[in-house]
Design an enzyme around this catalytic site. Structure first.
Site, PDB file in Angstrom:
ATOM      1  CE  LYS A  53     -57.202  18.182  79.429  1.00 23.29           C
ATOM      2  NZ  LYS A  53     -58.323  17.293  79.722  1.00 23.29           N
ATOM      3  CD  GLN A  97     -59.782  14.355  78.132  1.00 23.76           C
ATOM      4  OE1 GLN A  97     -58.828  14.798  78.751  1.00 23.76           O
ATOM      5  NE2 GLN A  97     -60.688  15.151  77.592  1.00 23.76           N
ATOM      6  CG  ASP A 120     -60.306  17.984  85.298  1.00 22.35           C
ATOM      7  OD1 ASP A 120     -59.747  18.995  84.836  1.00 22.35           O
ATOM      8  OD2 ASP A 120     -60.573  16.979  84.627  1.00 22.35           O
TER       9      ASP A 120
END
Ligand code: NAP
Length: 281
Positions: A53, A97, A120
């Site tokens: 990422k 994460q 997200d």
């Protein structure tokens, strides 16, 4: 022969467009959009995803910031880090994460991410906005799937769609977002009866199960669009949830693994970050 839905190629195209947008943002505001990632512990797969990422963000000219906490970090320490990043004017997008080490409550931590930084799209507020049909960050994998379908001119309206897998990360938002596109959706899971008939009746199938080659080409209706979200490691290979042997003879369109949904997920994350940075202005 069914067409291959080339997520890798489309993600590259969109990366080039995003670089231009990021450069325009930098010209206007004197700083680049910044994605911040909270990584807890030393899980090697998580560390790899985070590096990926960060690398992708940097490729389009964005800034990234990784907060790496030890595996024995307490719930309070993680929440404090999230709060600090929520309050930082330098940070536009924030992700934690997953999975988190045992002992931490991921729901409590995700819920603490400010919806204005939720790139997200997984906070209760962002997921609730999908249900309400309101704008907001959309979860990256379902968003990437819809972008890919749209790019190839696959219209979901009026189609029967089956989503296999009901996680909050993929299956549930995927089903809601397909319904928003006017598909008639069946959300399937491990307790679903008669999965075979549901699949045979579906025009679009999204597999998000996490079991290698769980679905076979003869599971699908001839001409169906088959989207494989699964990423499963077998020895040193990555395979999806759908067996690809003979798939192109049955499906009208299908995604490969790797090179299908995965790259579209990452580009959606970057696009969400830039959208939130632009929204802040
Ligand atoms: P998950 O949380 O483990 O959910 C798996 C889902 O599959 C569950 O809803 C489960 O049903 C269902 N399932 C399991 N066995 C089944 C069966 N026999 N029949 C029907 N449904 C069954 O997984 P996830 O996080 O959604 O991820 C799914 C896969 O996508 C994994 O391979 C993951 O690595 C991959 N993934 C890929 C991307 C990408 O960017 N390409 C992003 C995220 C995830 P129950 O709810 O009844 O247990």
């Amino acid at each position: 022969m069914g067409i291959l839905l080339d997520g890798k190629g489309l993600a590259e195209e969109r990366r080039a467009e995003l670089s231009t947008r990021v450069a325009a943002f930098v010209d206007e505001y004197g700083r680049a959009p910044c994605l911040s990632v909270v990584l807890v512990g030393d899980d090697s797969a998580s560390a790899l995803y985070v590096r990926n990422k960060v690398r992708m963000a940097e490729k389009v000219g964005m800034l990234s910031r990784v907060e790496h906490l030890p595996a024995d970090a307490s719930q309070e320490e993680v929440l404090n880090t999230v709060e600090e990043l929520n309050g930082s004017t330098d940070v536009d997008g924030l992700i934690v994460q997953l999975p988190l080490p045992k002992g931490l409550d991921p729901e409590g931590i995700i819920a603490r991410i400010s919806p204005s930084k939720d790139v997200d799209g997984l906070t209760p507020v962002s997921l609730g906005r999908i249900v309400r049909g309101l704008d907001g960050s959309r979860p990256c994998t379902p968003k990437g799937v819809l972008t890919l379908l749209e790019h190839y001119g696959i219209n979901c309206a009026g189609k029967k769609a089956a989503v296999v897998g009901r996680s909050a990360l993929v299956g549930k938002p995927m089903a809601l977002m397909l319904a928003q596109e006017d598909a008639t959706v069946t959300l399937c899971h491990s307790k679903t009866r008669d999965l075979g008939n549901i699949l045979k009746d579906a025009d679009i199938v999204v597999a998000a199960i996490g079991r290698p080659a769980f679905l076979q080409p003869d599971s699908f209706k001839p001409g169906a669009v088959v989207v494989d979200v699964g990423i499963n490691r077998i020895d040193d290979r990555w395979v999806g949830d759908v067996s690809v042997d003979g798939l192109s003879e049955v499906a009208s369109a299908w995604t490969p693994v790797p090179g299908g949904v995965g790259p579209m997920t990452v580009i959606s994350l970057l696009e969400n970050t830039v959208l939130l940075a632009e929204d802040k202005k």
